[in-house]
Design an enzyme around this catalytic site. Structure first.
Site, PDB file in Angstrom:
ATOM      1  CB  CYS A 116      -0.984   0.155   1.294  1.00  0.00           C
ATOM      2  SG  CYS A 116      -2.130  -1.378   1.050  1.00  0.00           S
ATOM      3  CG  HIS A 256      -3.182   3.485   2.276  1.00  0.00           C
ATOM      4  ND1 HIS A 256      -3.686   3.103   0.952  1.00  0.00           N
ATOM      5  CD2 HIS A 256      -3.093   2.330   3.162  1.00  0.00           C
ATOM      6  CE1 HIS A 256      -3.793   1.857   0.921  1.00  0.00           C
ATOM      7  NE2 HIS A 256      -3.782   1.391   2.165  1.00  0.00           N
ATOM      8  CG  ASN A 286      -6.619  -0.794   0.869  1.00  0.00           C
ATOM      9  OD1 ASN A 286      -6.243  -0.203  -0.027  1.00  0.00           O
ATOM     10  ND2 ASN A 286      -6.082  -1.254   1.970  1.00  0.00           N
TER      11      ASN A 286
END
Length: 331
Positions: A116, A256, A286
């Site tokens: 990520c 994020h 996500n």
């Protein structure tokens, strides 16, 4: 002579049409909309259902969106970096295919994998190439088809992830805009807390690994959450302090999109007001390497020349970091 910095001069994004809602997940695993929403902030995520299309398709669409909006001749692109945890295949590099398909015939390209944090690391890499003076136009793409590595009988992961891609163009700037500072970190203490166990050189594919579902993402949610809150908020506050930025100086937090509570904890540690915290997690979930550039694509019209943006991420590995960037144009 003014210092050359790497500025973002154009953005693009893409998400697939098919939507997977919390209500639909209620039919697949033991969960419910209220539980998912209160713990993650996610309402729905986009899924690339076509089995003949992979991460490269997502990256190509995001890049084309940028090229079309910016009126960019792809032959002018010097370099393409693709951040992804879900390449089309282990070999050959997915970024090379993306570059060829968008007509970036004069560019060289490669993939970068940091889960990520991939896009944040790729942005740092692209900026370094720009600052070297050897390259003028670097296309940085974050793209992931997370649905390809998710077990939709595992409620700890299938509620979180979605598919998508975003892209930015980085170019030299001598007026003080662009990337100002960064703090990037990693620690393998989290190696076993968020991983795909099989498919690599340590545990190659076999009938046994497939039968045991070892090619899907597995995570220890509590451990990941604890480290994410501590580390992502920590570097975000640190980069503000290092650059003498107050909460009033920060115009936007580009965090994020893993969990609304992690984003909230980061904003709180920075002292940044809610209206400065950009989110699209409720619509996309996500998207791993794509979360940061998708935020830029979705909210581009809000940014004004000279705005101070703080990027923050946390991912498997563990990998994490924060970047301070001055926005270079009025949308």
């Amino acid at each position: 002579m003014n210092k050359i910095t790497a500025a973002i001069t154009a953005v693009g994004g893409y998400v697939p049409e098919d939507v997977l809602t919390n209500k639909m997940l209620e039919e697949m695993v033991e969960t419910n909309d209220e539980w998912i929403t209160t713990r993650t902030g996610i309402k729905e995520r986009r899924i690339l259902k076509d089995p003949n299309k992979g991460t490269s398709y997502l990256g190509i669409q995001a890049a084309k969106d940028l090229i079309n909006k910016a009126g960019l001749d792809p032959k002018e692109i010097d370099m393409v970096i693709l951040a992804s945890a879900t390449p089309d295949m282990p070999v050959a590099a997915t970024g090379v295919h993306v570059a060829s398909e968008i007509g970036a015939v004069n560019a060289f390209s490669y993939d970068l994998q940091a889960a990520c944090s991939g896009f944040l690391y790729a942005m740092s890499t692209g900026a370094a190439y720009i600052e070297s003076g050897r390259y003028k136009k670097v296309l940085v793409i974050g793209a992931d088809k997370m649905s390809s590595i998710i077990d939709y009988t595992d409620r700890t992961t299938c509620i979180i992830f979605g598919d998508g891609a975003g892209a930015v163009l980085m170019e030299p700037n001598s007026d003080g805009y662009g990337l100002q500072d960064e703090i990037l970190r990693s620690d393998s203490i989290g190696r076993n807390s968020l991983r795909i166990e099989a498919g690599g050189s340590l545990l190659p594919p076999s009938e046994e690994t497939i039968a045991k579902k070892l090619h899907y993402v597995k995570q220890d949610g509590k451990t990941v959450f604890k480290y994410a809150v501590s580390n992502m908020s920590g570097v975000s506050a640190q980069i503000m302090e290092r650059n003498n930025l107050t909460n009033q100086d920060v115009d936007w937090l580009i965090a994020h999109q893993a969990n609304k509570r992690i984003i909230g904890a980061t904003a709180s540690r920075m002292g940044v007001e809610d209206e400065k915290v950009l989110m699209n997690i409720e619509r996309y979930g996500n998207t791993t390497s794509a979360t940061l550039p998708l935020l830029l694509s979705d909210y581009e019209k809000k940014f004004k020349k000279g705005d101070n943006l703080i990027f923050a991420s946390f991912g498997g590995g563990f990998t994490w970091g924060a970047t301070y960037l001055k926005w270079a144009y009025n949308s």
